[in-house]
Design a protein around this motif. Structure first.
Motif, short mmCIF file in Angstrom:
data_model
loop_
_atom_site.label_atom_id
_atom_site.label_comp_id
_atom_site.label_asym_id
_atom_site.label_seq_id
_atom_site.Cartn_x
_atom_site.Cartn_y
_atom_site.Cartn_z
N UNK A 112 -30.19 42.75 75.85
CA UNK A 112 -29.48 41.57 76.37
C UNK A 112 -28.96 41.82 77.78
N UNK A 113 -28.41 43.00 78.01
CA UNK A 113 -27.86 43.31 79.34
C UNK A 113 -28.93 43.21 80.42
N UNK A 114 -30.15 43.60 80.09
CA UNK A 114 -31.24 43.54 81.07
C UNK A 114 -31.54 42.10 81.50
N UNK A 160 -26.60 37.31 70.64
CA UNK A 160 -27.75 36.60 71.22
C UNK A 160 -27.34 35.22 71.71
N UNK A 161 -26.54 34.53 70.89
CA UNK A 161 -26.08 33.19 71.27
C UNK A 161 -25.20 33.22 72.52
N UNK A 162 -24.34 34.22 72.63
CA UNK A 162 -23.46 34.33 73.80
C UNK A 162 -24.29 34.55 75.07
N UNK A 163 -25.30 35.38 74.97
CA UNK A 163 -26.16 35.61 76.14
C UNK A 163 -26.94 34.36 76.48
N UNK A 179 -28.70 41.29 84.14
CA UNK A 179 -28.33 42.34 85.10
C UNK A 179 -28.43 41.87 86.55
N UNK A 180 -29.37 40.98 86.85
CA UNK A 180 -29.57 40.52 88.24
C UNK A 180 -28.78 39.26 88.56
N UNK A 186 -36.50 29.66 80.15
CA UNK A 186 -37.22 29.67 78.87
C UNK A 186 -37.67 31.09 78.51
N UNK A 187 -38.22 31.82 79.48
CA UNK A 187 -38.65 33.20 79.23
C UNK A 187 -37.49 34.08 78.79
N UNK A 188 -36.37 33.95 79.50
CA UNK A 188 -35.22 34.80 79.18
C UNK A 188 -34.60 34.42 77.83
N UNK A 189 -34.59 33.13 77.50
CA UNK A 189 -34.06 32.72 76.20
C UNK A 189 -34.92 33.27 75.05
N UNK A 190 -36.24 33.19 75.21
CA UNK A 190 -37.13 33.74 74.18
C UNK A 190 -36.87 35.23 73.99
#
Length: 93
Positions: free
Chosen positions: A45-47, A8-11, A50-51, A30-34
């Motif tokens: 995480x990959x999702x 999670x931290x790496x992402x 992905x973009x 902020x949305x993606x971090x949550x």
């Protein structure tokens, strides 16, 4: 596959890097971090990335001239992270 805090931290670090490069706005970051910190699987995480293009570390044999002037006084081996365009975080182990 189930993931752990290190994944999670790496992402989260990767998402912050994309934000610092202007690929994400603050709300999207902020949305993606949550979502990253709630993720349970590698697919979750990959999702989130992905973009986004792959981040390639640029390493050079010599640091730019301006690098050494602001780096003075920071101990060798310190971790330097960009938290925003105007704020650096320095952590000394």
């Amino acid at each position: 596959m189930r993931i752990g805090d290190a994944d999670r931290d790496a992402t989260a670090r990767e998402l912050r890097e994309h934000w610092s490069l202007g690929r994400l706005d603050a709300d999207e970051l902020e949305d993606r971090l949550e979502t990253a910190y709630r993720a349970k699987t590698r697919g979750d995480l990959d999702a989130l990335i992905a973009d986004l293009p792959e981040i390639r570390e640029q390493r050079s044999a010599e640091a730019p001239a301006h690098f050494s002037s602001w780096r003075r006084g920071i101990p060798r081996g310190a971790e330097i992270a960009c938290e925003s365009p105007r704020r650096l975080r320095v952590r000394v182990a």
